[in-house]
Design a protein around this motif. Sequence first.
Motif, PDB file in Angstrom:
ATOM      1  N   GLU A   1      21.397  34.220   8.626  1.00 53.36           N
ATOM      2  CA  GLU A   1      20.833  32.945   8.737  1.00 53.36           C
ATOM      3  C   GLU A   1      20.235  32.521   7.784  1.00 53.36           C
ATOM      4  N   ARG A   2      19.692  33.380   6.876  1.00 57.58           N
ATOM      5  CA  ARG A   2      18.852  32.717   5.795  1.00 57.58           C
ATOM      6  C   ARG A   2      19.690  32.094   4.652  1.00 57.58           C
ATOM      7  N   VAL A   3      20.861  32.723   4.470  1.00 57.83           N
ATOM      8  CA  VAL A   3      21.853  32.005   3.472  1.00 57.83           C
ATOM      9  C   VAL A   3      22.423  30.696   3.849  1.00 57.83           C
ATOM     10  N   ASP A   4      22.678  30.738   5.135  1.00 55.65           N
ATOM     11  CA  ASP A   4      23.334  29.422   5.961  1.00 55.65           C
ATOM     12  C   ASP A   4      22.114  28.500   5.943  1.00 55.65           C
ATOM     13  N   LEU A   5      20.981  28.645   6.072  1.00 56.03           N
ATOM     14  CA  LEU A   5      19.861  27.722   5.988  1.00 56.03           C
ATOM     15  C   LEU A   5      19.663  27.136   4.435  1.00 56.03           C
ATOM     16  N   LEU A   6      19.686  27.966   3.506  1.00 55.58           N
ATOM     17  CA  LEU A   6      19.334  27.491   2.306  1.00 55.58           C
ATOM     18  C   LEU A   6      20.360  26.908   1.644  1.00 55.58           C
ATOM     19  N   GLN A   7      21.675  27.279   1.853  1.00 55.27           N
ATOM     20  CA  GLN A   7      22.723  26.776   1.429  1.00 55.27           C
ATOM     21  C   GLN A   7      22.949  25.234   1.957  1.00 55.27           C
ATOM     22  N   MET A   8      22.505  25.173   3.312  1.00 50.98           N
ATOM     23  CA  MET A   8      22.534  23.753   3.846  1.00 50.98           C
ATOM     24  C   MET A   8      21.786  22.758   3.117  1.00 50.98           C
ATOM     25  N   ALA A   9      20.478  23.533   3.112  1.00 49.74           N
ATOM     26  CA  ALA A   9      19.260  22.624   2.282  1.00 49.74           C
ATOM     27  C   ALA A   9      19.839  22.256   1.161  1.00 49.74           C
ATOM     28  N   VAL A  10      20.361  23.128  -0.029  1.00 46.99           N
ATOM     29  CA  VAL A  10      20.871  22.761  -1.227  1.00 46.99           C
ATOM     30  C   VAL A  10      21.788  21.783  -1.257  1.00 46.99           C
ATOM     31  N   ARG A  11      22.967  21.977  -0.358  1.00 42.83           N
ATOM     32  CA  ARG A  11      24.022  20.719  -0.481  1.00 42.83           C
ATOM     33  C   ARG A  11      23.583  19.547  -0.071  1.00 42.83           C
ATOM     34  N   ALA A  12      22.447  19.554   1.013  1.00 40.89           N
ATOM     35  CA  ALA A  12      22.050  18.247   1.334  1.00 40.89           C
ATOM     36  C   ALA A  12      20.826  17.642   0.661  1.00 40.89           C
ATOM     37  N   GLY A  13      20.504  18.493  -0.150  1.00 48.08           N
ATOM     38  CA  GLY A  13      19.158  18.080  -1.281  1.00 48.08           C
ATOM     39  C   GLY A  13      18.075  17.754  -0.261  1.00 48.08           C
ATOM     40  N   ALA A  14      17.897  18.814   0.584  1.00 47.80           N
ATOM     41  CA  ALA A  14      16.846  18.719   1.732  1.00 47.80           C
ATOM     42  C   ALA A  14      15.852  19.898   1.839  1.00 47.80           C
ATOM     43  N   ALA A  15      15.544  20.408   0.583  1.00 51.40           N
ATOM     44  CA  ALA A  15      14.552  21.451   0.695  1.00 51.40           C
ATOM     45  C   ALA A  15      13.375  21.626   1.413  1.00 51.40           C
ATOM     46  N   ASP A  16      12.829  20.147   1.616  1.00 49.12           N
ATOM     47  CA  ASP A  16      11.555  20.175   2.533  1.00 49.12           C
ATOM     48  C   ASP A  16      11.676  20.362   3.818  1.00 49.12           C
ATOM     49  N   ALA A  17      13.042  20.258   4.186  1.00 49.88           N
ATOM     50  CA  ALA A  17      13.372  20.421   5.634  1.00 49.88           C
ATOM     51  C   ALA A  17      13.485  21.893   6.019  1.00 49.88           C
ATOM     52  N   LEU A  18      13.307  22.885   5.419  1.00 48.83           N
ATOM     53  CA  LEU A  18      13.460  24.192   5.777  1.00 48.83           C
ATOM     54  C   LEU A  18      12.148  24.627   6.567  1.00 48.83           C
ATOM     55  N   PRO A  19      12.416  25.525   7.457  1.00 47.37           N
ATOM     56  CA  PRO A  19      11.433  26.036   8.365  1.00 47.37           C
ATOM     57  C   PRO A  19      10.073  26.286   7.561  1.00 47.37           C
ATOM     58  N   PRO A  20       8.835  26.012   8.087  1.00 48.26           N
ATOM     59  CA  PRO A  20       7.530  26.233   7.256  1.00 48.26           C
ATOM     60  C   PRO A  20       7.437  27.885   7.101  1.00 48.26           C
ATOM     61  N   GLY A  21       7.880  28.555   8.102  1.00 45.32           N
ATOM     62  CA  GLY A  21       7.680  30.286   7.965  1.00 45.32           C
ATOM     63  C   GLY A  21       8.508  30.896   7.117  1.00 45.32           C
ATOM     64  N   LEU A  22       9.437  30.014   6.507  1.00 47.70           N
ATOM     65  CA  LEU A  22      10.557  30.728   5.880  1.00 47.70           C
ATOM     66  C   LEU A  22      10.235  31.459   4.312  1.00 47.70           C
ATOM     67  N   ASP A  23      10.383  32.758   4.237  1.00 52.77           N
ATOM     68  CA  ASP A  23       9.871  33.521   3.194  1.00 52.77           C
ATOM     69  C   ASP A  23      10.557  33.047   1.791  1.00 52.77           C
ATOM     70  N   GLY A  24       9.915  32.571   0.971  1.00 53.92           N
ATOM     71  CA  GLY A  24      10.488  31.757  -0.374  1.00 53.92           C
ATOM     72  C   GLY A  24      10.735  32.833  -1.454  1.00 53.92           C
ATOM     73  N   ALA A  25      10.608  34.321  -1.166  1.00 53.07           N
ATOM     74  CA  ALA A  25      10.841  35.376  -1.822  1.00 53.07           C
ATOM     75  C   ALA A  25      12.582  35.313  -2.117  1.00 53.07           C
ATOM     76  N   ARG A  26      12.802  35.977  -3.286  1.00 50.38           N
ATOM     77  CA  ARG A  26      14.301  36.497  -3.443  1.00 50.38           C
ATOM     78  C   ARG A  26      14.283  37.668  -2.672  1.00 50.38           C
ATOM     79  N   GLN A  27      15.583  38.280  -1.891  1.00 53.75           N
ATOM     80  CA  GLN A  27      15.744  39.084  -1.080  1.00 53.75           C
ATOM     81  C   GLN A  27      16.818  40.172  -1.486  1.00 53.75           C
ATOM     82  N   LEU A  28      16.368  41.492  -1.478  1.00 53.65           N
ATOM     83  CA  LEU A  28      17.332  42.467  -1.826  1.00 53.65           C
ATOM     84  C   LEU A  28      17.429  43.340  -0.466  1.00 53.65           C
ATOM     85  N   LEU A  29      18.954  43.562  -0.179  1.00 47.59           N
ATOM     86  CA  LEU A  29      19.245  44.410   0.735  1.00 47.59           C
ATOM     87  C   LEU A  29      19.966  45.564   0.465  1.00 47.59           C
TER      88      LEU A  29
END
Length: 642
Positions: A510-538
């Motif tokens: 879900e995180r990847v989906d949200l970030l990709q939609m924001a990047v494509r739409a140029g709407a980084a400000d529309a991301l949920p306020p609680g979204l962790d902005g750090a890089r993620q490693l699984l």
Amino acid sequence: MTAELVRGQNHPLPDTRLEIRVSAGHPVLAGATLGDEQGRVPGAEWIAHPGAPSLPGVDVPGQAAADHRLTVDLDAVPGAVHRVSVLLALPGPRAGGAARFGSVAAPFVSVAAPGGTEIATYTITGLDSECAVVALELYRRQGTWKVRAMGQGYEGGLAALLGDQGLPHPADLAARILETVAPDPAPVTAPAQHAPDAERVRSTAPLSAADPAPTVPVSPPTVPDEPAPTTVGGPVDYAHPRRRTAPAPGPAAAPEPGGESRPGPPAPVAGDASGWSMDERLYNQVWGMFEDLARTAAAYRSACEFAENRLDRELDQTLSDYRARADGANDAARAAARARHDELVARAREALDRDLAQLVAESEVVEPALPAAFARWDNPVWQAYRVPAEEPMAVRLGDLHLPERTDLRIPMLVRLPLERGLWVDSGRGHSEAAALLDETELRRFALDCAVAHAARLLAAHPAGAFTVHVVDPAGAGAAALAPLVETGVLAAPPARGAAGVSAVLEQLTERVDLLQMAVRAGAADALPPGLDGARQLLLVHDFPHGFDDRAVTRLRYLADEGPSVGVHLLMVADRADASAYGPLLDPLWRSLLRLTPVADDHLADPWVGHAWSYEPPMPPRGSGVLRQVLGQVAAARRGGRS
């Protein structure tokens, strides 16, 4: 003594005023390009060709001919010039006649001092369908000039060659240059000369990627998982685009007893490559060391192969001469052939040992000077570790070496942010070291290695800028994961069971989906306020245990789409264990950089095809450096939240 170079071999230049002679047996265009600190040619004004034959320090002939003389004064070239590449091109059309170098005699190039004494020669064998070639390269290395035998050909002709050197609109520029010479020289019937296929240089059109970094030889983020044919995708620019070899001051040579000093290679200096910061200079210097080791080993192997092939031919000739058997002439001829073979091999070994000794000396001063992100775990720099304020250029994921000098280790630096995920192979593969371990021990080593990689990535990022998740479905990795769990650097306890696996994968997908939609739409400000902005490693342990088909699909999605938005995989798995999924997972394995928990020679560079031995970056046995560093990372994260 004249040095007879083979492809990739270099030789020091005792003089900066040179005459370069070309004998091609067929009319060719001769020219030269002047490369800047990155080895790139900024514009047409940096090219000497028949239409503009003179540049500061370089003069080339004004017409196509079978024989050429080029003059070079390296002291007179502009200070921004670090490489002078000598190029040859067939001026005729690519159809009929001498449309390719493979249909004419192999060009011969020599470098001579002002008095005419030959310094080095090179016969450009192995060309086939190419119609343009970079014959030689004069380049600076630690304040001195050297010549390197290149022989890098291009089927795309002069346009492909100029494009590979970074020139804009290479096709138009090549057409203008070719218009200045006779368009269709008559062909020559000299026999073609070919080198073994293994020695051929790639000769197709240049890569079109905007960022040249992925084309770097053995650039660790782009290393193929297995040694493989390397002719796909066009010629590879072996020099790293950020590698810059600015001259560094070195101490003068000590005077000899007679009172005169003998010039020699300057003493190596850590950070002698150019860059905006010391870290960048050290990073570029490590790539330069890697480049030099790859090329000097390739030259040595090529020379030995040439000597063996020539010995075989000469011995065959002596056996076919029946008339010489009676008087013992055959024995003398065989002895002479073997003596020539031994002399060639000895000269190649002498050149190899000379270059290796200089690289060892450079390694001895560079290794202690590396910053924490580039250093081994036993480097004292870790004792003074502090969480960085900025992300570094790269991290060290191990060491690389070749069998010619196994104690000469080149740091394997991977650029940040990661361009692809990592896979620590817990299977045996073809490694001799892995074959000596039982299955349980090998799997434990693999997870230990993955934990060390995760710790290094955490330590390389500012506080809170990198988050690690762990999936351990069966809980089998509790002991190895203890440093991550007990220091509190994980985002949450390791996920267990199928439900835990599904929850973590769903969250990251879900995180990847949200970030990709924001990047494509140029709407980084529309991301949920609680979204962790750090890089993620699984970090995934014990795959495919606990993974159903849906979880596997999500894992593949993260591997393909995650890196572009800062979500990365670190898998610990045996490829054979996942064979039940059939070919479904093949794209997953191919998208990850395979690392091993023990020494293995599975990494291949795409330029000369060396099989590089990789060794993982493990902390010294019994050392507490890993927990110490992770403790500081955890403390910095807690401090950032307060």
